[in-house]
Design an enzyme around this catalytic site. Structure first.
Site: not given
Length: 263
Positions: A7, A9, A109
Site C-alpha cells: 500500500v 501513498n 516498503d
C-alpha cells in the site's frame, strides 16, 4: 496462494504467488478512506478478471505507508479470507538488522525493498524506488540496513511545477526527443527525465565512493521505466521488487504460518 499487498501513498500494488512464482499482479489508486469491505470488493473483482477467487488465497501479508489503511487491510483478510494478515513491522521478522537512530521511522516498503534487493544482489547494495518520493535504501557489506536518502518524486515535482507556474502545462511523462527542447513541453520533458537521471547517477556515484566502486544498484517503482533508460549507474530494474520482498518476508516467518492462517 499467497496474497502480497504493498500500500503506497499513490498506488496500491498487490499480487498472488504460487510458491515462488508470481501468478498475477494488479495496481489501483490508493484511497485513504477505503473500508475493509471496499478493499475486499476490489480484490474480489480484480481476481475474477483472471478467473481467480478469494478462496484461492490461503495466506497474505501487507506493507503499508498509509497508517489508517493497515487495520482496514487486516480486517479485510479476517472477514473475506478467513485468516490473519501480518503487517510488516516490528512484530514480523525480516532477517535484516536496522542500523538507524530510530528504526521505527523506516517505512515498511523501504525495508521490504532492501530485503529483496539484498536477496537478489548480495551486499552491499542500493535500491532506488521511483514512487511518490524517490528513495535510496542502502544495505551494508554486513547485510544490514544502514540508512537511506529521500527526495521528491517525479510526479510530485511535475505537479509542483505546473501548480506554481501559470504558463507551464501538464504533460505526459514520455521520453524527450532531444536534450534541448524545441518547445515548452519538450523542454519540461527533458528537464524532468534528464534531471532525475542526473540526480540518480550523482547520488549513486557518491554512495559507491562510500560503499565500494562495485556496489550494485537496482531500480524499482512505477515510474522507473521512464527514467532508468537515461541513467548510467543502475544495473537492473525490477518493478515487482516490493512484491517479491513481501514473499521473502513471509517465508522468513514460516514457524508462524499456522498461527496466521487461523481465522
Amino acid at each position: 496462494m499467497l496474497l502480497v499487498v504493498d500500500v503506497g501513498n499513490t498506488q496500491t500494488h498487490f499480487g498472488a504467488f504460487e510458491g515462488s512464482d508470481l501468478v498475477e499482479h494488479w495496481r489501483f489508486a490508493t484511497v485513504r478512506e477505503s473500508t475493509a469491505d471496499e478493499l475486499g470488493a476490489v480484490v474480489r473483482n480484480l481476481l475474477a478478471l483472471r478467473g481467480m477467487r478469494l478462496e484461492d488465497l490461503t495466506a497474505s501479508i501487507v506493507s503499508s505507508t498509509v497508517p489508517q489503511l493497515r487495520p482496514e487491510w487486516t480486517e479485510m483478510a479476517h472477514r473475506y479470507l478467513g485468516h490473519e494478515m501480518p503487517v510488516v513491522g516490528p512484530a514480523v521478522r525480516t532477517g535484516m538488522a536496522i542500523r538507524m537512530d530510530n528504526p521505527r521511522e523506516l517505512g515498511a516498503d523501504r525495508l521490504v525493498n532492501a530485503v529483496a534487493g539484498h536477496a537478489r544482489l548480495g551486499a552491499p547494495c542500493v535500491v532506488v524506488d521511483f514512487g511518490t518520493a524517490m528513495t535510496f535504501d542502502i544495505v551494508s557489506a554486513e547485510g544490514e540496513y544502514i540508512g537511506g536518502i529521500i527526495a521528491p518524486g517525479v510526479e510530485i515535482s511535475m505537479e509542483a511545477l505546473t501548480a506554481r507556474a501559470a504558463a507551464i502545462p501538464k504533460i505526459d511523462l514520455t521520453p524527450p526527443r532531444a536534450l534541448i527542447g524545441k518547445g515548452t513541453v519538450e523542454a519540461i520533458r527533458s528537464g524532468v527525465i534528464y534531471g532525475f537521471a542526473a540526480q540518480v547517477d550523482g547520488i549513486i556515484t557518491r554512495l559507491r565512493d562510500e560503499l565500494g566502486e562495485g556496489t550494485p544498484a537496482l531500480a524499482t517503482g512505477g515510474l522507473a521505466a521512464s527514467v532508468v533508460p537515461f541513467c548510467s549507474t543502475l544495473d537492473e530494474v525490477d518493478e515487482l521488487l516490493t512484491l517479491r520482498g513481501l514473499r521473502l518476508i513471509w517465508e522468513r516467518n514460516a514457524d508462524r504460518h499456522a498461527e496466521w492462517r487461523q481465522s
